[in-house]
Design a protein around this motif. Structure first.
Motif, mmCIF file in Angstrom:
data_model
loop_
_atom_site.group_PDB
_atom_site.id
_atom_site.type_symbol
_atom_site.label_atom_id
_atom_site.label_comp_id
_atom_site.label_asym_id
_atom_site.label_seq_id
_atom_site.Cartn_x
_atom_site.Cartn_y
_atom_site.Cartn_z
ATOM 1 N N LEU A 1 5.931 25.105 0.624
ATOM 2 C CA LEU A 1 4.793 24.594 1.376
ATOM 3 C C LEU A 1 5.309 23.967 2.660
ATOM 4 O O LEU A 1 6.296 23.227 2.643
ATOM 5 C CB LEU A 1 4.036 23.553 0.550
ATOM 6 C CG LEU A 1 3.576 23.991 -0.837
ATOM 7 C CD1 LEU A 1 3.028 22.812 -1.607
ATOM 8 C CD2 LEU A 1 2.533 25.078 -0.720
ATOM 9 N N ARG B 1 -0.088 21.784 4.528
ATOM 10 C CA ARG B 1 -0.160 22.039 3.077
ATOM 11 C C ARG B 1 0.859 21.203 2.327
ATOM 12 O O ARG B 1 0.581 20.705 1.247
ATOM 13 C CB ARG B 1 0.045 23.525 2.788
ATOM 14 C CG ARG B 1 -1.149 24.374 3.219
ATOM 15 C CD ARG B 1 -0.962 25.838 2.892
ATOM 16 N NE ARG B 1 -0.454 26.089 1.562
ATOM 17 C CZ ARG B 1 -1.194 26.397 0.495
ATOM 18 N NH1 ARG B 1 -2.495 26.489 0.627
ATOM 19 N NH2 ARG B 1 -0.635 26.627 -0.662
ATOM 20 N N PHE C 1 -0.069 18.401 -0.440
ATOM 21 C CA PHE C 1 0.532 18.439 -1.773
ATOM 22 C C PHE C 1 1.166 17.098 -2.118
ATOM 23 O O PHE C 1 0.961 16.560 -3.211
ATOM 24 C CB PHE C 1 1.585 19.545 -1.856
ATOM 25 C CG PHE C 1 2.424 19.481 -3.105
ATOM 26 C CD1 PHE C 1 1.919 19.958 -4.308
ATOM 27 C CD2 PHE C 1 3.687 18.922 -3.086
ATOM 28 C CE1 PHE C 1 2.678 19.885 -5.469
ATOM 29 C CE2 PHE C 1 4.452 18.855 -4.236
ATOM 30 C CZ PHE C 1 3.946 19.334 -5.432
ATOM 31 N N GLU D 1 -1.304 14.546 -3.048
ATOM 32 C CA GLU D 1 -1.986 14.806 -4.318
ATOM 33 C C GLU D 1 -1.084 14.586 -5.534
ATOM 34 O O GLU D 1 -1.547 14.180 -6.596
ATOM 35 C CB GLU D 1 -2.506 16.243 -4.331
ATOM 36 C CG GLU D 1 -3.360 16.562 -5.529
ATOM 37 C CD GLU D 1 -3.924 17.972 -5.455
ATOM 38 O OE1 GLU D 1 -4.329 18.470 -6.510
ATOM 39 O OE2 GLU D 1 -3.968 18.564 -4.360
ATOM 40 N N ARG E 1 -1.146 24.136 -10.460
ATOM 41 C CA ARG E 1 -2.304 24.565 -9.680
ATOM 42 C C ARG E 1 -1.892 25.111 -8.319
ATOM 43 O O ARG E 1 -2.406 26.132 -7.868
ATOM 44 C CB ARG E 1 -3.283 23.405 -9.484
ATOM 45 C CG ARG E 1 -4.386 23.402 -10.473
ATOM 46 C CD ARG E 1 -5.492 22.417 -10.157
ATOM 47 N NE ARG E 1 -5.008 21.045 -10.044
ATOM 48 C CZ ARG E 1 -4.987 20.353 -8.912
ATOM 49 N NH1 ARG E 1 -5.428 20.870 -7.790
ATOM 50 N NH2 ARG E 1 -4.531 19.128 -8.878
ATOM 51 N N TRP E 2 -0.979 24.444 -7.648
ATOM 52 C CA TRP E 2 -0.569 24.861 -6.313
ATOM 53 C C TRP E 2 0.189 26.186 -6.340
ATOM 54 O O TRP E 2 0.146 26.932 -5.368
ATOM 55 C CB TRP E 2 0.271 23.779 -5.649
ATOM 56 C CG TRP E 2 -0.578 22.732 -5.007
ATOM 57 C CD1 TRP E 2 -1.207 21.705 -5.634
ATOM 58 C CD2 TRP E 2 -0.923 22.638 -3.639
ATOM 59 N NE1 TRP E 2 -1.917 20.971 -4.737
ATOM 60 C CE2 TRP E 2 -1.754 21.514 -3.491
ATOM 61 C CE3 TRP E 2 -0.608 23.380 -2.522
ATOM 62 C CZ2 TRP E 2 -2.272 21.130 -2.269
ATOM 63 C CZ3 TRP E 2 -1.115 22.990 -1.299
ATOM 64 C CH2 TRP E 2 -1.946 21.879 -1.180
ATOM 65 N N THR E 3 0.885 26.485 -7.414
ATOM 66 C CA THR E 3 1.604 27.757 -7.488
ATOM 67 C C THR E 3 0.744 28.857 -8.086
ATOM 68 O O THR E 3 1.111 30.026 -8.019
ATOM 69 C CB THR E 3 2.878 27.627 -8.333
ATOM 70 O OG1 THR E 3 2.528 27.220 -9.651
ATOM 71 C CG2 THR E 3 3.852 26.660 -7.720
#
Length: 72
Positions: free
Chosen positions: A29, A33, A37, A40, A51-53
């Motif tokens: 990222l 972004r 991340f 979060e 979730r991000w991946t």
């Protein structure tokens, strides 16, 4: 040592974030972004990294497989 759940992340000096899964790079990222991340991630970092991946399960795979729309 990798996390027993599989996900780990490393923040680089250039501001990018590398997320690994079982010691293999899953995603990188950069810019906004990466900042989003890092803001979060906190309470449950494993869930956030999954979730991000995009590497997570919803728990309804068997139900969806048996749905009449998905049968062929």
């Amino acid at each position: 040592m990798p996390d027993p759940h599989g996900f780990a992340y490393t923040e680089r000096a250039d501001g990018s974030v590398v997320i690994t899964h079982h010691s293999r790079p899953a995603t990188t990222l950069r810019g906004g972004r990466a900042a989003e991340f890092l803001a979060e991630v906190g309470d449950d970092p494993q869930e956030v990294m999954a979730r991000w991946t995009g590497n997570y399960r919803h728990g309804n795979e068997r139900t969806a497989k048996n749905h009449p729309r998905n049968r062929r």
